[in-house]
Design an enzyme around this catalytic site. Structure first.
Site, short mmCIF file in Angstrom:
data_model
loop_
_atom_site.label_atom_id
_atom_site.label_comp_id
_atom_site.label_asym_id
_atom_site.label_seq_id
_atom_site.Cartn_x
_atom_site.Cartn_y
_atom_site.Cartn_z
N ARG A 1 15.61 19.22 -2.47
CA ARG A 1 15.70 17.90 -3.10
C ARG A 1 16.88 17.10 -2.55
NH1 ARG A 1 18.13 16.81 -8.00
NH2 ARG A 1 17.82 18.93 -8.73
N TYR B 1 3.70 -6.70 -1.59
CA TYR B 1 2.87 -5.56 -1.98
C TYR B 1 2.82 -5.43 -3.51
CZ TYR B 1 1.43 -0.73 -2.60
OH TYR B 1 0.78 0.39 -3.01
N ASP C 1 10.88 -4.68 3.59
CA ASP C 1 9.71 -3.81 3.75
C ASP C 1 9.12 -4.10 5.14
OD1 ASP C 1 7.22 -2.59 3.73
OD2 ASP C 1 6.77 -3.12 1.65
N LYS D 1 1.57 4.72 5.97
CA LYS D 1 0.76 3.81 6.78
C LYS D 1 0.96 4.09 8.27
CE LYS D 1 -0.14 2.28 2.67
NZ LYS D 1 0.58 1.17 2.04
#
Ligand SMILES: *Cc1c(COP(=O)(O)O)cnc(C)c1O
Length: 392
Positions: free
Chosen positions: A54, A107, A179, A204
């Site tokens: 983590r 988005y 972004d 993506k």
């Protein structure tokens, strides 16, 4: 500095070197330490690779090394999804009482963070029409602590003037977050224009094969350290296997992006001449209202286009049903072409009013894959014919 294709193949070489040519998968949740000081040091090393997955893992660091080189930033980190990247970054950088500026065309998940999550936590937000750089300045208030931009935007392919926003933000000491999912670092590097932190849905183009959910953040180490600190609490850790798959996908990014660009441009040109189509939103078209700005800050225009049908919702839906190659799917950026009807996809995420502002009902978002250009164009034109005929 070596070229982008060289960087994507070699930037991670020094991280856990060994004889294996392909990097091993560090499928472990934890690492052991020699002694107490080593253990204590591991616990506080931002984006370290040898403490607890983590906190960081060699497979994470390998992806991060490639991303930082591609984006031209000091450091990078990975998260379990694009949404984990933006939410963790925002939670790290703002507190109750602060103000955040975002875009109207953005988005859906990012819009929901701005419209729903942040206000619930006592953070005020203002959404601006990013086509006019001056509105960012008008939206600034003394408590503004962050500006979020996305260019080209999803799904309207509107362009934000990265240099203008970065200059303004710097002048006011406000960090910027961009972004860069639609452009990829091959087509656009926001950090070159002064943007502080760049993030992606690595689900993506970066991964490119529609088989991994992942996110990345790239920027100065000092800001990423703060985001990493918060990521320990949000816990949106990318699994080692997914990081490994992402690295493998990344290796061919510089080969894939030029084909996506070619296919996006060809589809945009062909569909904009079809009588059933009222408008094509694609920054590579000379008719795009911000084409000149796109040329200034991009090297290519990507594979995503917005196709608006004069017949509205029904014709858009009939077009989706008539396509042979692009399947109806929420994703984009993979080798296979996909298409979606944003107005129906976001119906559950945003209110009707928020949707009408962001997406016209007759809009189809077409994401060109890496198939042969002629096949995609012929398919799209035939589907537009069918859609026009059946909904006339
Ligand atoms: C898909 C997408 C996201 C969200 O990323 P996930 O990996 O699905 O969490 C964010 N921004 C853009 C532009 C996207 O297309």
């Amino acid at each position: 500095m070596p070229g982008k294709s060289t960087v994507t193949v070699h930037a991670d070489r020094e991280i856990h070197p060994g004889r294996a040519v392909a990097p091993p998968i560090f499928q472990t949740a934890a690492f052991s330490a020699e002694d107490a000081p080593a253990f204590a040091a591991g616990a506080v090393e931002p984006r370290g690779t040898d403490f607890y997955t983590r906190f960081g893992n060699p497979n994470h660091a390998q992806v991060a090394a490639v991303i930082a080189d591609l984006e031209g930033t000091e450091a990078a980190m990975v998260t379990a999804s694009g949404m984990a990247a933006v939410t963790t970054a925002v939670l790290a950088l703002v507190s109750a009482g602060d103000h955040v500026i975002g875009q109207k065309s953005t988005y859906g998940g990012t819009a929901s963070v701005l419209l729903n999550l942040l206000p619930r936590l006592g953070v005020d937000t203002t959404l601006v029409d990013q086509r006019d750089p001056e509105v960012f300045e008008k939206a600034l208030v003394p408590t503004t602590r962050l500006i979020l931009v996305e260019t080209p935007s999803n799904p309207l392919l509107q362009i934000t003037d990265l240099r203008a926003v970065a200059d303004l933000a710097r002048a006011h000491g406000v960090p910027t977050l961009a972004d860069n999912t639609f452009a990829t670092p091959l087509n656009q590097r926001p950090a070159d224009f002064g943007i502080d932190v760049v993030w992606h849905s690595a689900t993506k183009y970066l991964n490119g094969h529609t088989d991994v959910s992942a996110g990345v953040l790239a920027g100065p180490a000092e800001i990423l350290d703060r985001i990493w600190d918060t990521s320990l609490l949000t816990g949106a850790t990318l699994g080692p296997i997914d990081a490994w798959l992402l690295l493998r996908g990344l290796r061919t990014l510089p080969l894939r992006v030029p084909r996506h660009n070619e296919n996006g441009q060809a589809l945009a040109e062909a569909l904009s001449r079809h009588p059933a189509v009222s408008r094509v939103h694609y920054p590579g078209l000379a008719t795009h209202p911000q084409h000149k700005l796109a040329l200034d800050q991009m090297n290519g225009f990507g594979g995503v286009l917005g196709v608006e049908f004069a017949g509205g919702y029904e014709t858009a839906d009939a077009f989706l049903g008539a396509l042979r190659y692009p399947r109806r799917s929420a994703s984009l950026g993979g080798v296979e072409s996909l298409a979606v009807h944003p107005a129906s996809m976001w119906a559950g995420m945003l209110s009707d009013e928020q949707i009408t502002d962001a997406v016209p009902p007759g809009l189809v978002r077409l994401a060109a894959g890496t198939e042969d250009t002629a096949d995609l164009v012929a398919d799209a034109l035939a589907a537009a014919d069918t859609a026009a005929r059946t909904t006339a």
